[in-house]
Scaffold this active site. Structure first.
Site, PDB file in Angstrom:
ATOM      1  N   ARG A 236       0.863  -1.183   0.000  1.00  0.00           N
ATOM      2  CA  ARG A 236       0.000   0.000   0.000  1.00  0.00           C
ATOM      3  C   ARG A 236       0.897   1.230   0.000  1.00  0.00           C
ATOM      4  O   ARG A 236       1.918   1.259   0.712  1.00  0.00           O
ATOM      5  CB  ARG A 236      -0.898   0.033   1.230  1.00  0.00           C
ATOM      6  CG  ARG A 236      -2.093  -0.905   1.181  1.00  0.00           C
ATOM      7  CD  ARG A 236      -3.133  -0.490   0.135  1.00  0.00           C
ATOM      8  NE  ARG A 236      -4.291  -1.344   0.118  1.00  0.00           N
ATOM      9  CZ  ARG A 236      -4.444  -2.428  -0.649  1.00  0.00           C
ATOM     10  NH1 ARG A 236      -3.464  -2.791  -1.466  1.00  0.00           N
ATOM     11  NH2 ARG A 236      -5.558  -3.119  -0.614  1.00  0.00           N
ATOM     12  N   GLU A 265      -3.185   7.723  -4.040  1.00  0.00           N
ATOM     13  CA  GLU A 265      -3.703   7.210  -5.326  1.00  0.00           C
ATOM     14  C   GLU A 265      -5.012   7.879  -5.699  1.00  0.00           C
ATOM     15  O   GLU A 265      -5.849   8.085  -4.817  1.00  0.00           O
ATOM     16  CB  GLU A 265      -3.938   5.690  -5.208  1.00  0.00           C
ATOM     17  CG  GLU A 265      -2.661   4.928  -5.204  1.00  0.00           C
ATOM     18  CD  GLU A 265      -2.859   3.410  -5.104  1.00  0.00           C
ATOM     19  OE1 GLU A 265      -3.939   2.919  -5.482  1.00  0.00           O
ATOM     20  OE2 GLU A 265      -1.921   2.752  -4.657  1.00  0.00           O
ATOM     21  N   HIS A 283      -1.174   0.194  -9.728  1.00  0.00           N
ATOM     22  CA  HIS A 283      -1.849  -0.705  -8.774  1.00  0.00           C
ATOM     23  C   HIS A 283      -2.455  -1.910  -9.508  1.00  0.00           C
ATOM     24  O   HIS A 283      -3.669  -2.133  -9.474  1.00  0.00           O
ATOM     25  CB  HIS A 283      -2.927   0.067  -7.990  1.00  0.00           C
ATOM     26  CG  HIS A 283      -3.303  -0.599  -6.701  1.00  0.00           C
ATOM     27  ND1 HIS A 283      -3.646   0.087  -5.564  1.00  0.00           N
ATOM     28  CD2 HIS A 283      -3.392  -1.916  -6.371  1.00  0.00           C
ATOM     29  CE1 HIS A 283      -3.945  -0.762  -4.595  1.00  0.00           C
ATOM     30  NE2 HIS A 283      -3.792  -1.983  -5.064  1.00  0.00           N
TER      31      HIS A 283
HETATM   32  C1  GLV Z   1      -5.145  -4.988  -3.901  1.00  0.00           C
HETATM   33  O1  GLV Z   1      -4.496  -4.038  -3.677  1.00  0.00           O
HETATM   34  C2  GLV Z   1      -5.637  -5.888  -2.922  1.00  0.00           C
HETATM   35  O2  GLV Z   1      -5.530  -5.609  -1.720  1.00  0.00           O
HETATM   36  O3  GLV Z   1      -6.181  -6.926  -3.308  1.00  0.00           O
END
Ligand code: GLV
Length: 322
Positions: A236, A265, A283
């Site tokens: 993250r 983001e 992402h």
């Molecule tokens: C994506 O970022 C997830 O947590 O699946």
């Protein structure tokens, strides 16, 4: 018949599965749902299939106390207030396991791309700027035999580490607890985070975002890294202090970074886009056809179980039913 709302247009296989059990409404518009639209659309449903871009909080739960379950289409659930849900006897679920390998593969894609300057070189080629082979052009970092440091050795961190076998790497890891699998199969060493940062040629982040891991990597931690080392983040964004990272990359305090996630983001801290020693993706850790389909089935199955009165397989707060 019960009804559910799906906040993002997930793969059809998940929508079809839910439609066998419930009335299903899907937000078909691309892009993150506005708060207003989220509040409007959950008013009359029994369950919600949310994504990591939706803030699932007490306000939402109190707006419609009839909602029995929020099923997150993601393994990470920092977007959900699970404690507030538990307090209200609402179930929360996520999608672990099915995305472990694809996310680990993404970490490796970033690692190799940034170390071997794949994107920079590609850019020169496609803009027709290449004038021919040079003995000292696009020199990068070695991978084979180097040290990989994995911060957070849960499912994804373990998979990233296991995939280093082909590169004969030494593996260090840090986290909350020992990982016997990594120690047995890779001879990996459990070290404190400062030792890992000082000793690794590649540092890869796989921790969940929480108050404890927010800005886990800041100016102090970046200063501990080798000037030849690379930082990889598929976890993250807010785990890294992004402004501090831009400074460390600008001043070549570290060699480069491969990032799939960002602190704000879909924005990024100013200056990151100008740095050649970065590979920046959007992402897409879990973004393979098979994985996103599997996530859709998992998220749908969790919601079906919850609304049918069963314990969902990936329940984050079973104690909500105590
Ligand atoms: C994506 O970022 C997830 O947590 O699946």
């Amino acid at each position: 018949m019960k009804s559910v709302y799906i906040t993002r247009c997930i793969p059809q296989v998940g929508i079809d599965l839910l439609a066998q059990h419930f009335n299903v409404r899907v937000n078909e518009r691309p892009g993150k749902l506005t708060r207003q639209a989220l509040l409007e659309n959950i008013k009359d449903v029994d369950g919600v299939l949310s994504s990591g871009t939706d803030k699932i909080d007490a306000e939402l739960m109190d707006l419609n106390p009839g909602i029995r379950c929020f099923s997150n289409y993601a393994v990470g659930f920092d977007n959900m207030d699970v404690a507030a849900a538990t307090h209200r006897r609402v179930l929360c679920t996520n999608t672990p396991d099915v995305l472990t390998d694809s996310t680990a593969e993404m970490a490796w894609a970033l690692l190799m791309a940034v170390a071997r300057r794949v994107v920079e070189s590609d850019r020169i080629m496609r803009t027709r700027q290449w004038v021919g082979w040079e003995p000292q052009e696009f020199l990068g970092g070695d991978i084979t035999g180097k040290t990989l440091g994995v911060i957070g050795a849960g499912r994804i961190g373990t998979s990233i580490a296991m995939k280093s076998r082909g590169f004969d790497m030494e593996v260090l890891y840090s986290g909350r607890r020992h990982n016997p699998e990594l120690e047995a199969k890779l001879n990996a060493r459990f070290v404190d985070m400062d030792t890992l940062l000082q000793s690794s040629d590649f540092v890869s982040l796989s921790v969940a975002l929480s108050a404890q891991t927010h800005h886990l990597i800041g100016a102090r931690e970046l200063a501990l890294m080798k000037s030849t080392a690379y930082l990889i983040n598929t976890a993250r964004g807010p785990v890294i202090d992004e402004a501090a990272l831009v400074e460390a990359l600008k001043s070549k305090q570290i060699a480069g970074a491969g990032l799939d996630v960002y602190e704000f983001e879909p924005d990024m801290v100013e200056g990151l886009e100008l740095l050649e020693n970065t590979v920046l993706t959007t992402h897409i850790g879990s973004a393979t056809h098979a994985t996103r389909n599997a996530m859709a089935v998992k998220a749908a199955s969790n919601l079906i179980a919850a609304l049918n009165g069963d314990m969902p397989p990936d329940c984050l707060n079973p104690q909500a039913l105590d």
